[in-house]
Design a protein around this motif. Structure first.
Motif, PDB file in Angstrom:
ATOM      1  N   UNK A 303     -59.076  77.765 -36.124  1.00 11.41           N
ATOM      2  CA  UNK A 303     -58.105  78.747 -35.634  1.00 11.41           C
ATOM      3  C   UNK A 303     -58.366  79.252 -34.215  1.00 11.41           C
ATOM      4  N   UNK A 304     -59.488  78.832 -33.614  1.00 10.90           N
ATOM      5  CA  UNK A 304     -59.754  79.226 -32.225  1.00 10.90           C
ATOM      6  C   UNK A 304     -59.946  77.959 -31.391  1.00 10.90           C
ATOM      7  N   UNK A 305     -59.481  78.009 -30.139  1.00 10.60           N
ATOM      8  CA  UNK A 305     -59.679  76.839 -29.275  1.00 10.60           C
ATOM      9  C   UNK A 305     -60.853  77.071 -28.325  1.00 10.60           C
ATOM     10  N   UNK A 306     -61.501  78.221 -28.454  1.00 12.23           N
ATOM     11  CA  UNK A 306     -62.666  78.523 -27.618  1.00 12.23           C
ATOM     12  C   UNK A 306     -63.269  79.829 -28.087  1.00 12.23           C
ATOM     13  N   UNK A 307     -64.308  80.294 -27.382  1.00 12.93           N
ATOM     14  CA  UNK A 307     -65.067  81.449 -27.863  1.00 12.93           C
ATOM     15  C   UNK A 307     -65.292  82.477 -26.761  1.00 12.93           C
ATOM     16  N   UNK A 308     -65.173  83.743 -27.133  1.00 10.12           N
ATOM     17  CA  UNK A 308     -65.505  84.828 -26.218  1.00 10.12           C
ATOM     18  C   UNK A 308     -67.004  84.862 -25.965  1.00 10.12           C
ATOM     19  N   UNK A 309     -67.465  85.840 -25.203  1.00 10.34           N
ATOM     20  CA  UNK A 309     -68.876  85.818 -24.797  1.00 10.34           C
ATOM     21  C   UNK A 309     -69.643  87.061 -25.232  1.00 10.34           C
ATOM     22  N   UNK A 310     -69.158  87.713 -26.281  1.00  9.28           N
ATOM     23  CA  UNK A 310     -69.891  88.848 -26.863  1.00  9.28           C
ATOM     24  C   UNK A 310     -70.598  88.333 -28.105  1.00  9.28           C
ATOM     25  N   UNK A 311     -71.907  88.558 -28.205  1.00 11.30           N
ATOM     26  CA  UNK A 311     -72.663  88.034 -29.352  1.00 11.30           C
ATOM     27  C   UNK A 311     -73.775  88.999 -29.733  1.00 11.30           C
ATOM     28  N   UNK A 312     -74.447  88.687 -30.842  1.00 12.08           N
ATOM     29  CA  UNK A 312     -75.554  89.529 -31.289  1.00 12.08           C
ATOM     30  C   UNK A 312     -76.733  88.645 -31.655  1.00 12.08           C
ATOM     31  N   UNK A 313     -77.931  89.198 -31.570  1.00 11.33           N
ATOM     32  CA  UNK A 313     -79.091  88.482 -32.098  1.00 11.33           C
ATOM     33  C   UNK A 313     -80.071  89.483 -32.675  1.00 11.33           C
ATOM     34  N   UNK A 314     -80.944  88.955 -33.545  1.00  9.49           N
ATOM     35  CA  UNK A 314     -81.908  89.813 -34.208  1.00  9.49           C
ATOM     36  C   UNK A 314     -83.315  89.401 -33.808  1.00  9.49           C
ATOM     37  N   UNK A 364     -79.675 101.467 -45.039  1.00  9.35           N
ATOM     38  CA  UNK A 364     -78.542 101.105 -45.892  1.00  9.35           C
ATOM     39  C   UNK A 364     -77.394 100.441 -45.149  1.00  9.35           C
ATOM     40  N   UNK A 365     -77.381 100.566 -43.832  1.00  8.22           N
ATOM     41  CA  UNK A 365     -76.309  99.968 -43.015  1.00  8.22           C
ATOM     42  C   UNK A 365     -76.431  98.441 -42.934  1.00  8.22           C
ATOM     43  N   UNK A 366     -77.602  97.940 -43.297  1.00  7.28           N
ATOM     44  CA  UNK A 366     -77.809  96.495 -43.226  1.00  7.28           C
ATOM     45  C   UNK A 366     -78.095  96.009 -41.811  1.00  7.28           C
ATOM     46  N   UNK A 367     -78.402  96.922 -40.898  1.00  9.99           N
ATOM     47  CA  UNK A 367     -78.837  96.483 -39.572  1.00  9.99           C
ATOM     48  C   UNK A 367     -80.177  97.144 -39.257  1.00  9.99           C
ATOM     49  N   UNK A 368     -80.884  96.606 -38.286  1.00 11.37           N
ATOM     50  CA  UNK A 368     -82.202  97.144 -37.970  1.00 11.37           C
ATOM     51  C   UNK A 368     -82.282  97.454 -36.477  1.00 11.37           C
ATOM     52  N   UNK A 369     -83.386  98.073 -36.069  1.00  9.12           N
ATOM     53  CA  UNK A 369     -83.542  98.381 -34.642  1.00  9.12           C
ATOM     54  C   UNK A 369     -83.657  97.112 -33.804  1.00  9.12           C
ATOM     55  N   UNK A 370     -83.974  95.992 -34.477  1.00  9.53           N
ATOM     56  CA  UNK A 370     -84.112  94.721 -33.760  1.00  9.53           C
ATOM     57  C   UNK A 370     -82.790  93.984 -33.565  1.00  9.53           C
ATOM     58  N   UNK A 371     -81.687  94.606 -33.928  1.00  3.30           N
ATOM     59  CA  UNK A 371     -80.375  93.983 -33.698  1.00  3.30           C
ATOM     60  C   UNK A 371     -79.891  94.312 -32.295  1.00  3.30           C
ATOM     61  N   UNK A 372     -79.642  93.278 -31.509  1.00  2.00           N
ATOM     62  CA  UNK A 372     -79.280  93.458 -30.104  1.00  2.00           C
ATOM     63  C   UNK A 372     -77.891  92.869 -29.866  1.00  2.00           C
ATOM     64  N   UNK A 373     -77.086  93.575 -29.089  1.00  2.92           N
ATOM     65  CA  UNK A 373     -75.769  93.026 -28.736  1.00  2.92           C
ATOM     66  C   UNK A 373     -75.754  92.705 -27.242  1.00  2.92           C
TER      67      UNK A 373
END
Ligand SMILES: *Cc1c(COP(=O)(O)O)cnc(C)c1O
Length: 395
Positions: A303-314, A364-373
């Protein structure tokens, strides 16, 4: 304009009537509150068709119209309405479809303020009930439908975790039940994803991101069928007074000319950064719909022909002090929220969450301090990777 003009040609020239501006290659900023008429008859005629005439700038304004025509054409919609912010466009779309006591199905990871609009503001003021679903599976939507469901609100890829919804399948389901659909398409832009062609009723964007592209304006837009957009213009735009500044519209005309080129570069750099991060030993996981390791990669390709440039990593690390020095060390990546401009950005979502939640709630949010955007801007990708390398060395 030739009938089969391509995207870049449309963005450069479409909607501009240079003959009317002495041949100026850049249109003027129509910085006027009102338009004058020759006589009774011409005012009378304009009022009979206020959607297509310039009368007063809380309604139509010629600089604003140029942007609307370009964006409508780009998205494959019949009509577009510009708004002073993405949130104003989202609010207008919800108010257009909803009556008191209606039910909405929205995805869990909806853009934060949009989620607040539904579950706090509209719930209190109009008794709107919203069911938030994960949305990875069409059954999530089927199971949430009630008799009073009037709207399904998508965001694909979603905020924070970039999860996708099967847009065609949701549009088909909604149509079969007489439910309206809207989608926030800010992440992909119509360059990479065309939800209106997949059967969605309204597409909304924050123009403060890629459409603006230079971090110098706030704006929003709604695109769809003429019938919906005429009503949105007369009601949520003109009556609620959500007027767009001609200066902001003029900046958008400038920005749209380079939208396609900018996105090509954003995409190419983002892919290189994502591949670098994925191989880095200090990183547990990269969340980016353009990577084959992304759980919904196949759906994305459909459904997409390409990708934006916002991402996350842990990060593997969870030590707050180390993560602070990692964050503070960035010098090419700027530190801030918002995205879509020329500059790359890094943000740690925990900065916001730790303000609002105690440690247990945060866990409980399922994210940690090591999650970077991160948002990948238009700097040279080698400089971005170098900046990431240096910060990662501190972990
Ligand atoms: C920024 C953003 C919005 C809100 O737009 P504003 O122009 O800031 O009001 C809505 N949706 C998404 C996905 C966004 O990133």
């Amino acid at each position: 304009m030739k009938k089969n003009s391509k995207l870049e040609t449309i963005l450069t020239h479409y909607g501009e009537d240079r003959g009317a501006y002495h041949g100026a290659v850049v249109p003027p900023i129509f910085q006027n509150s009102l338009f004058t008429f020759e006589d009774w008859e011409s005012i009378d005629k304009a009022f009979d068709d206020r959607m297509n005439n310039y009368i007063y700038s809380r309604g139509k304004n010629p600089t604003v119209s140029i942007v609307e025509e370009k964006i409508a054409k780009l998205s494959g919609g019949e009509k577009a309405q510009l708004f002073p912010s993405g949130m104003a466009a989202i609010t207008a779309s919800c108010l257009h479809f909803l009556e008191p006591n209606d039910h909405v199905i929205a995805i869990k990871n909806l853009y934060g303020p949009a989620s607040t609009l539904l579950k706090s503001y509209l719930a209190k003021k109009m008794n709107i009930e919203t069911t938030f679903v994960a949305g990875n599976d069409i059954e999530d939507f089927e199971n949430a439908i009630q008799e009073n469901t009037k709207l399904i609100y998508l965001e694909s890829p979603s905020s924070v975790i970039f999860s996708l919804q099967d847009i065609k399948a949701v549009a088909k389901l909604a149509k079969s039940k007489g439910i309206k659909t809207m989608i926030d398409n800010t992440w992909s832009t119509p360059i990479f994803q065309k939800p209106l062609e997949m059967g969605i009723d309204l597409e909304v964007h924050s123009c403060s991101k890629y459409f603006g592209g230079h971090s110098d304006l706030i704006g929003g837009v709604v695109i769809g069928k003429k019938e919906d957009l005429d009503s949105i213009f007369l009601n949520e735009y003109e009556i609620l007074g959500a007027k767009v500044a001609p200066m902001e519209a003029w900046l958008l005309v400038r920005s749209l000319r380079t939208l396609s080129m900018r996105l090509e570069r954003h995409q190419a750099s983002a892919m290189k950064v994502a591949q670098f991060l994925e191989k880095h030993p200090k990183i547990k996981q990269v969340t980016y719909p353009g990577l084959p390791s992304f759980p919904q990669y196949q759906l994305g390709k459909q459904q997409m022909s390409g990708y934006g440039s916002l991402m996350a990593f842990q990060l593997n690390a969870n030590d707050l002090e180390k993560i602070k020095s990692f964050f503070n060390n960035f010098s090419v990546f700027q530190k801030g929220v918002g995205w879509g401009g020329h500059e790359s950005l890094v943000y740690v979502p925990a900065i916001s969450y730790l303000k609002e939640l105690d440690e247990e709630q945060f866990a409980g949010m399922g994210i940690s301090v090591g999650d970077i955007r991160i948002f990948i801007g238009l700097e040279h990708v080698d400089d971005l990777i170098e900046d990431l390398k240096e910060s990662l060395a501190l972990i």
